[in-house]
Design an enzyme around this catalytic site. Structure first.
Site, PDB file in Angstrom:
ATOM      1  N   ARG A 192      -8.766  -0.445   4.745  1.00  0.00           N
ATOM      2  CA  ARG A 192      -7.941   0.590   4.123  1.00  0.00           C
ATOM      3  C   ARG A 192      -6.626   0.007   3.622  1.00  0.00           C
ATOM      4  O   ARG A 192      -6.019   0.566   2.715  1.00  0.00           O
ATOM      5  CB  ARG A 192      -7.610   1.683   5.143  1.00  0.00           C
ATOM      6  CG  ARG A 192      -8.707   2.697   5.375  1.00  0.00           C
ATOM      7  CD  ARG A 192      -8.165   3.847   6.203  1.00  0.00           C
ATOM      8  NE  ARG A 192      -6.801   4.122   5.819  1.00  0.00           N
ATOM      9  CZ  ARG A 192      -5.788   4.329   6.663  1.00  0.00           C
ATOM     10  NH1 ARG A 192      -5.984   4.333   7.946  1.00  0.00           N
ATOM     11  NH2 ARG A 192      -4.573   4.553   6.211  1.00  0.00           N
ATOM     12  N   ARG A 194       0.440  14.036  13.868  1.00  0.00           N
ATOM     13  CA  ARG A 194       0.897  13.844  12.495  1.00  0.00           C
ATOM     14  C   ARG A 194       0.887  15.125  11.645  1.00  0.00           C
ATOM     15  O   ARG A 194       0.170  15.201  10.645  1.00  0.00           O
ATOM     16  CB  ARG A 194       0.082  12.738  11.816  1.00  0.00           C
ATOM     17  CG  ARG A 194       0.182  11.435  12.562  1.00  0.00           C
ATOM     18  CD  ARG A 194      -0.461  10.311  11.842  1.00  0.00           C
ATOM     19  NE  ARG A 194       0.347   9.817  10.740  1.00  0.00           N
ATOM     20  CZ  ARG A 194       0.018   8.757  10.027  1.00  0.00           C
ATOM     21  NH1 ARG A 194      -1.083   8.114  10.257  1.00  0.00           N
ATOM     22  NH2 ARG A 194       0.798   8.357   9.037  1.00  0.00           N
ATOM     23  N   ASP A 196       4.551   0.283  12.215  1.00  0.00           N
ATOM     24  CA  ASP A 196       3.367  -0.363  11.640  1.00  0.00           C
ATOM     25  C   ASP A 196       3.257  -1.847  12.015  1.00  0.00           C
ATOM     26  O   ASP A 196       2.278  -2.504  11.664  1.00  0.00           O
ATOM     27  CB  ASP A 196       3.370  -0.211  10.112  1.00  0.00           C
ATOM     28  CG  ASP A 196       2.959   1.190   9.675  1.00  0.00           C
ATOM     29  OD1 ASP A 196       2.566   1.995  10.535  1.00  0.00           O
ATOM     30  OD2 ASP A 196       3.032   1.474   8.464  1.00  0.00           O
ATOM     31  N   CYS A 242      -4.839  12.383  13.667  1.00  0.00           N
ATOM     32  CA  CYS A 242      -5.624  11.152  13.555  1.00  0.00           C
ATOM     33  C   CYS A 242      -5.445  10.382  14.850  1.00  0.00           C
ATOM     34  O   CYS A 242      -4.757  10.839  15.761  1.00  0.00           O
ATOM     35  CB  CYS A 242      -5.209  10.332  12.344  1.00  0.00           C
ATOM     36  SG  CYS A 242      -3.613   9.580  12.518  1.00  0.00           S
ATOM     37  N   LYS A 250       0.840  -1.201   0.000  1.00  0.00           N
ATOM     38  CA  LYS A 250       0.000   0.000   0.000  1.00  0.00           C
ATOM     39  C   LYS A 250       0.875   1.252   0.000  1.00  0.00           C
ATOM     40  O   LYS A 250       0.636   2.176  -0.770  1.00  0.00           O
ATOM     41  CB  LYS A 250      -0.893  -0.005   1.250  1.00  0.00           C
ATOM     42  CG  LYS A 250      -1.593   1.301   1.512  1.00  0.00           C
ATOM     43  CD  LYS A 250      -2.463   1.253   2.748  1.00  0.00           C
ATOM     44  CE  LYS A 250      -1.780   1.598   4.037  1.00  0.00           C
ATOM     45  NZ  LYS A 250      -1.421   3.022   4.211  1.00  0.00           N
ATOM     46  N   ASN A 251       1.899   1.257   0.850  1.00  0.00           N
ATOM     47  CA  ASN A 251       2.694   2.475   1.008  1.00  0.00           C
ATOM     48  C   ASN A 251       3.684   2.705  -0.133  1.00  0.00           C
ATOM     49  O   ASN A 251       4.380   3.718  -0.159  1.00  0.00           O
ATOM     50  CB  ASN A 251       3.425   2.465   2.350  1.00  0.00           C
ATOM     51  CG  ASN A 251       2.464   2.698   3.507  1.00  0.00           C
ATOM     52  OD1 ASN A 251       1.289   2.994   3.293  1.00  0.00           O
ATOM     53  ND2 ASN A 251       2.954   2.555   4.731  1.00  0.00           N
TER      54      ASN A 251
HETATM   55  C1  UD1 Z   1       4.367   6.716   6.730  1.00  0.00           C
HETATM   56  C2  UD1 Z   1       3.513   5.517   6.448  1.00  0.00           C
HETATM   57  C3  UD1 Z   1       2.897   4.965   7.742  1.00  0.00           C
HETATM   58  C4  UD1 Z   1       3.988   4.724   8.790  1.00  0.00           C
HETATM   59  C5  UD1 Z   1       4.877   5.945   8.949  1.00  0.00           C
HETATM   60  C6  UD1 Z   1       6.069   5.709   9.841  1.00  0.00           C
HETATM   61  C7  UD1 Z   1       2.709   5.959   4.203  1.00  0.00           C
HETATM   62  C8  UD1 Z   1       1.568   6.316   3.321  1.00  0.00           C
HETATM   63  N1  UD1 Z   1       2.469   5.900   5.521  1.00  0.00           N
HETATM   64  O1  UD1 Z   1       3.522   7.726   7.267  1.00  0.00           O
HETATM   65  O2  UD1 Z   1       2.225   3.762   7.445  1.00  0.00           O
HETATM   66  O3  UD1 Z   1       3.391   4.432  10.027  1.00  0.00           O
HETATM   67  O4  UD1 Z   1       5.383   6.378   7.658  1.00  0.00           O
HETATM   68  O5  UD1 Z   1       6.835   4.642   9.351  1.00  0.00           O
HETATM   69  O6  UD1 Z   1       3.793   5.690   3.735  1.00  0.00           O
HETATM   70  N2  UD1 Z   1       6.335  14.364  11.337  1.00  0.00           N
HETATM   71  C9  UD1 Z   1       6.414  15.697  11.682  1.00  0.00           C
HETATM   72  N3  UD1 Z   1       6.290  16.619  10.670  1.00  0.00           N
HETATM   73  C10 UD1 Z   1       6.122  16.278   9.367  1.00  0.00           C
HETATM   74  C11 UD1 Z   1       6.055  14.904   9.032  1.00  0.00           C
HETATM   75  C12 UD1 Z   1       6.179  13.971  10.044  1.00  0.00           C
HETATM   76  O7  UD1 Z   1       6.570  16.047  12.850  1.00  0.00           O
HETATM   77  O8  UD1 Z   1       6.016  17.175   8.509  1.00  0.00           O
HETATM   78  C13 UD1 Z   1       6.448  13.324  12.412  1.00  0.00           C
HETATM   79  C14 UD1 Z   1       5.170  12.476  12.546  1.00  0.00           C
HETATM   80  O9  UD1 Z   1       4.203  13.106  13.357  1.00  0.00           O
HETATM   81  C15 UD1 Z   1       5.718  11.216  13.153  1.00  0.00           C
HETATM   82  C16 UD1 Z   1       7.120  11.074  12.501  1.00  0.00           C
HETATM   83  O10 UD1 Z   1       7.433  12.393  12.025  1.00  0.00           O
HETATM   84  O11 UD1 Z   1       5.875  11.356  14.547  1.00  0.00           O
HETATM   85  C17 UD1 Z   1       7.196  10.114  11.335  1.00  0.00           C
HETATM   86  O12 UD1 Z   1       6.121  10.352  10.454  1.00  0.00           O
HETATM   87  P1  UD1 Z   1       6.202  10.077   8.889  1.00  0.00           P
HETATM   88  O13 UD1 Z   1       7.387   9.244   8.556  1.00  0.00           O
HETATM   89  O14 UD1 Z   1       6.044  11.367   8.169  1.00  0.00           O
HETATM   90  O15 UD1 Z   1       4.879   9.226   8.647  1.00  0.00           O
HETATM   91  P2  UD1 Z   1       4.007   9.232   7.324  1.00  0.00           P
HETATM   92  O16 UD1 Z   1       4.897   9.525   6.176  1.00  0.00           O
HETATM   93  O17 UD1 Z   1       2.783  10.066   7.542  1.00  0.00           O
END
Ligand code: UD1
Length: 412
Positions: free
Chosen positions: A388, A124, A296, A119, A22-23
Site C-alpha cells: 500500500r 480512527r 509512522d 482499522c 504517499k501522504n
Molecule cells: C495521517 C496519515 C497517517 C499518519 C497519521 C498521523 C495520511 C493519508 N495518513 O492519518 O499515515 O499515521 O496522519 O500522523 O496522511 N482523530 C479523531 N477524529 C478525527 C480525526 C482524527 O479523533 O476526526 C484522531 C485519530 O483517531 C488519531 C489522531 O486524531 O488518534 C490523529 O489522526 P490523524 O492525524 O487524523 O490521522 P490521519 O489523517 O488519518
C-alpha cells in the site's frame, strides 16, 4: 497472498533513491477535483493506495490519464463531477478516500463518502472533519468559518484547506497539522490560485476564491520511506546513502537515531548517509505530531530498539492500538512488554527468523527490518499491507545487498 522471505544478517551497503510521499500524493490527487482544468501530479509513488485513489477519481467521472498503472505522473481533469460519491468498496481498502470529501463539498456542495470505520491500529474516527465541514454549511456555496480542531488531524486539516479554498469568505483553522505534507498541499493549492497563509504553523488562514485553475505539481519525497531506510542501514551495521530525500523533514528521527549512536551525516539538502554504530544504545521515544517523532516510524524504531544495549521506552500517543508488530517481534526473540501506550524494549536480543504476520503498513516495515537483522529465515505474511505504501521495497533492499524475495503464493 504474497509473502516476503528474508535471510537476515547482511549489512546493507550502497545507495537508495526515495520515492514521492504517499501522504502528499493522496491529497494532491484529491485536490485535482477542485478545478475543471487539467492538473498534473508528478513523483507519485507506485504503490497501491495511489492506484486506489485514481480509481476513486475515475468513479467520480474525473478523467485520469497515465502512461501505465501504476504510474509516477498522473494527468487528472474533472470538468464535471457526476458522482460525488466515494463507495464503501474503495473506502474500505483505503481510509484516505476521506480526502475527497473536502473537494467534493467545495465543488458540488454535497457528497457521499462512506465512513472508513476503524482499522487495525485504532478507531480512527473522522468526526472532526465532519464537524468542521458542518460549520462551513452545505449546499451550493460553503462559507468561511472559524474552526478550532480539538485534536490535531492531518487529513482533517487537508480536507478543510481544500474546502475553504473555494468557500465564500475567510476560514481560520486553529490547531492545524504542521506536517510537511500539509505544507506541500498548500503549495499546490496556491499554484491553483488559492489564497492561504500560515502553513507550517498551527493557524491557517484561507481566503476563499471563486475558482481554482489547473497546475502541475511534484510531490515531496517520502520522509517515512527515508526514515525506514535510515533504520535499515543502522540496524544491519551497514553504510547507506539515501538520495532524493529531505533531511530537513527528518529532524526528530535523525536526532533520535544519533542519540542511539547511529552515525548519520546530512550530506546536502536531498541526501543523507547512515552508518551503523559500533554499539547501539537505548533511547526512549514518544510519538508526536510533526515536528515530533512520527507515529509512522514507531514500528521501525522498535525493531532498532531490540538491538540496542539497555532499555528503551516507547510511548505511542497518536493511535491507541499501534503495537501489533510487538508480539510478532517477541516471537522472533525480542524482549518487549506492552503496558497501555508504553512499550518497554530490553536489548540487545538475538532475533531468530520465523513466520510472522504483517498487520498494517508500518508494522510490516518494522517486521522487514527485524527480519534483516534476524538469524535464519523470516517469512512475512500479508505483505499486501506494505504494498500500500512502499514503492519497490524488495527491489530497493536487494539493490543494497539484502537477501529478500517476494514469494507469490498461489491464487494471488
Ligand atoms: C495521517 C496519515 C497517517 C499518519 C497519521 C498521523 C495520511 C493519508 N495518513 O492519518 O499515515 O499515521 O496522519 O500522523 O496522511 N482523530 C479523531 N477524529 C478525527 C480525526 C482524527 O479523533 O476526526 C484522531 C485519530 O483517531 C488519531 C489522531 O486524531 O488518534 C490523529 O489522526 P490523524 O492525524 O487524523 O490521522 P490521519 O489523517 O488519518
Amino acid at each position: 497472498m504474497d509473502k516476503f522471505l528474508i535471510k537476515g544478517g547482511k549489512a546493507l551497503r550502497g545507495a537508495v533513491a526515495i520515492s514521492g510521499a504517499k501522504n502528499s500524493a493522496l491529497p494532491a490527487m484529491a485536490a485535482a477535483l477542485l478545478t475543471a482544468d487539467k492538473v498534473v501530479v508528478r513523483n507519485v509513488p507506485k504503490v497501491r493506495d495511489l492506484v486506489t485513489m485514481s480509481k476513486l477519481l475515475a468513479f467520480m467521472d474525473a478523467k485520469v490519464s497515465v502512461a501505465a498503472v501504476p504510474a509516477s505522473d498522473y494527468e487528472i481533469q474533472a470538468p464535471k463531477l457526476n458522482h460525488a460519491e466515494a463507495p464503501y468498496e474503495l473506502v474500505r481498502t483505503m481510509r484516505a478516500s476521506i480526502l475527497t470529501l473536502g473537494p467534493l463539498m467545495a465543488r458540488v456542495g454535497v457528497a457521499r463518502v462512506s465512513l472508513p470505520g476503524g482499522c487495525a491500529i485504532g478507531a480512527r474516527p473522522v468526526d472532526l472533519h465532519l464537524k468542521a465541514l458542518e460549520q462551513m454549511g452545505r449546499g451550493r456555496q460553503l462559507k468561511g468559518a472559524h474552526i478550532v480542531f480539538e485534536k490535531i488531524t492531518v487529513t482533517g486539516t487537508e480536507n478543510i484547506l481544500m474546502a475553504a479554498a473555494l468557500a465564500e469568505g475567510e476560514t481560520v483553522l486553529e490547531n492545524a497539522a504542521r506536517e510537511p505534507e500539509v505544507t506541500d498541499l498548500v503549495g499546490m493549492l496556491r499554484k491553483m490560485g488559492a489564497e492561504i497563509c500560515g502553513e507550517g504553523t498551527s493557524t491557517l488562514r484561507i481566503r476563499g476564491v471563486k475558482e481554482l485553475h489547473g497546475t502541475e505539481h511534484t510531490v515531496i519525497p517520502d520522509r517515512i520511506e527515508a526514515g525506514t531506510f535510515l533504520i535499515a542501514g543502522a540496524i544491519t551495521g551497514g553504510d547507506l546513502t539515501i538520495h532524493n530525500c529531505m533531511p530537513a523533514h527528518l529532524g526528530a528521527v535523525i536526532a533520535k537515531l544519533q542519540q542511539a549512536r547511529v552515525r548519520i551525516d546530512v550530506v546536502d539538502a536531498t541526501t543523507a548517509r547512515v552508518r551503523g554504530a559500533e554499539k547501539l544504545v537505548a533511547a526512549d521515544v514518544t510519538t508526536e505530531e510533526y515536528p515530533g517523532f512520527a507515529t509512522d516510524m514507531q514500528a521501525q524504531y522498535m525493531a532498532l530498539a531490540t538491538q540496542a544495549e539497555d532499555t528503551s521506552v516507547i510511548t505511542e500517543t497518536i493511535f491507541e492500538n499501534r503495537y501489533l508488530h510487538a508480539s510478532e517481534m517477541v516471537r522472533m526473540g525480542a524482549n518487549i512488554s506492552i503496558n497501555g501506550r508504553e512499550a518497554v524494549v530490553r536489548g540487545p536480543a538475538q532475533l531468530t527468523g520465523t513466520t510472522v504476520q504483517a498487520s498494517d503498513l508500518r508494522a510490516s516495515a518494522g517486521l522487514v527490518l527485524a527480519g534483516l537483522v534476524a538469524s535464519g529465515e523470516t517469512l512475512i505474511d500479508r505483505v499486501y499491507h506494505i504494498d500500500r505504501g512502499y514503492e519497490g521495497i524488495v527491489e530497493k533492499l536487494k539493490a543494497v545487498g539484502a537477501h529478500i524475495e517476494r514469494v507469490h503464493a498461489p491464487g494471488s
